[in-house]
Scaffold this active site. Structure first.
Site, PDB file in Angstrom:
ATOM      1  CE  LYS A  13       1.976   7.815  11.854  1.00  0.00           C
ATOM      2  NZ  LYS A  13       1.150   7.402  10.685  1.00  0.00           N
ATOM      3  NE  ARG A  88       3.759   1.670  12.590  1.00  0.00           N
ATOM      4  CZ  ARG A  88       4.311   2.783  12.118  1.00  0.00           C
ATOM      5  NH1 ARG A  88       5.208   3.429  12.812  1.00  0.00           N
ATOM      6  NH2 ARG A  88       3.943   3.250  10.945  1.00  0.00           N
ATOM      7  NE  ARG A 127       4.368   8.779   2.778  1.00  0.00           N
ATOM      8  CZ  ARG A 127       4.167   8.236   3.977  1.00  0.00           C
ATOM      9  NH1 ARG A 127       3.855   9.001   5.015  1.00  0.00           N
ATOM     10  NH2 ARG A 127       4.234   6.937   4.129  1.00  0.00           N
ATOM     11  NE  ARG A 160       7.802   5.531   3.636  1.00  0.00           N
ATOM     12  CZ  ARG A 160       7.128   5.606   4.782  1.00  0.00           C
ATOM     13  NH1 ARG A 160       7.012   6.765   5.409  1.00  0.00           N
ATOM     14  NH2 ARG A 160       6.564   4.533   5.291  1.00  0.00           N
ATOM     15  NE  ARG A 171       3.165   1.490   5.144  1.00  0.00           N
ATOM     16  CZ  ARG A 171       3.305   2.564   4.369  1.00  0.00           C
ATOM     17  NH1 ARG A 171       3.387   2.428   3.050  1.00  0.00           N
ATOM     18  NH2 ARG A 171       3.363   3.761   4.904  1.00  0.00           N
TER      19      ARG A 171
END
Ligand code: ADP
Ligand code: ADP
Ligand code: ZN
Length: 214
Positions: A13, A88, A127, A160, A171
């Site tokens: 995204k 969400r 990431r 992160r 998640r």
């Protein structure tokens, strides 16, 4: 053009939103980025959001709806917006519908990026994020030109704290139970653009633009 971009954590995204917003000349809004900035600045809202984010839980609807409403009423959203990471939950989607109606804004489409769950863990643990501008990189799939440096702004890259295996699995579970129902919600409103996110970054972008008639 006013758009939402949705998909599980790691679907791409943020990566797509950055280019897409530039291409369409609309304002890119990410609730995750807004919370990370609030945490960095140590604001009250940042303090509230931090504990949820670190566990991979959703920040309470009332908090998220409040900051999103405020953000959408800023003048730079009048040229159109791309909202990444909101809604969400169904409660958030209903709140969005209400606020847009009050503001006289019509939603033009909902981009839904699909990626099989087994690919997401590797995407998220590899990431790296720019500390300065929030741009997203990957150790294997989207390397910066210079190691640990953002191509766009030269900022330092970091991992992160919620991109570790335990929190990622939580998640992904929460995505499946709370967020995935929104696919039907937007399909029934004829807004949904389904995109295969399990392809090269450039091909995903091309598919999104084509789905918007661009
Ligand atoms: P999201 O915002 O949906 O959580 P990101 O855009 O941050 O996802 O992408 C998650 C990770 O996967 C990042 O490391 C990014 O560089 C990488 N990535 C994004 N799109 C692709 C793709 N099409 N193929 C492989 N890796 C990708
Ligand atoms: P990802 O790129 O992995 O999809 P985000 O950066 O969008 O993650 O969000 C990071 C975290 O911020 C979420 O795990 C959640 O704790 C919080 N968050 C962001 N947007 C929302 C939202 N709309 N509702 C509740 N929590 C949110
Ligand atoms: Zn940067």
């Amino acid at each position: 053009m006013n758009l939402l971009i949705m998909g599980p954590p790691g679907a791409g995204k943020g990566t797509q939103a950055e280019t897409l917003a530039q291409e369409l000349q609309i304002t890119n809004i990410s609730t995750g980025d807004m919370f990370r900035e609030a945490i960095r600045q140590g604001t009250e809202m940042g303090k509230k959001a931090k504990e949820y984010m670190e566990m991979g839980e959703l920040v309470p609807d009332s908090v998220v709806v409040g900051i999103t409403r405020e953000r959408l009423s800023q003048p730079d959203c009048a040229r159109g917006f791309l909202l990444d990471g909101f809604p969400r939950t169904v409660v958030q989607a209903e709140a969005l519908e209400d606020m847009l109606e009050t503001m006289g804004i019509v939603l033009d489409g909902v981009i839904n990026i699909a990626v099989p769950r087994e690919k997401l863990l590797e995407r998220l643990t590899g990431r790296r994020i720019c500390r300065n501008c929030g741009a997203s990189y990957h150790l294997r799939y989207n390397k910066p030109e210079v190691e640990n440096k953002c191509d766009a702004c030269g900022g330092e890259l970091y991992q992160r704290s919620d991109d570790n295996e335990v929190v990622v699995n939580n998640r992904l579970d929460i995505y499946e139970s709370k967020t995935e129902p929104l696919i039907d919600y937007y399909a029934s409103r004829s807004l949904l653009k389904n995109i295969n996110g399990d392809q090269d970054i450039e091909k995903v972008l091309a598919d999104i633009l084509a789905s918007l008639g661009k």
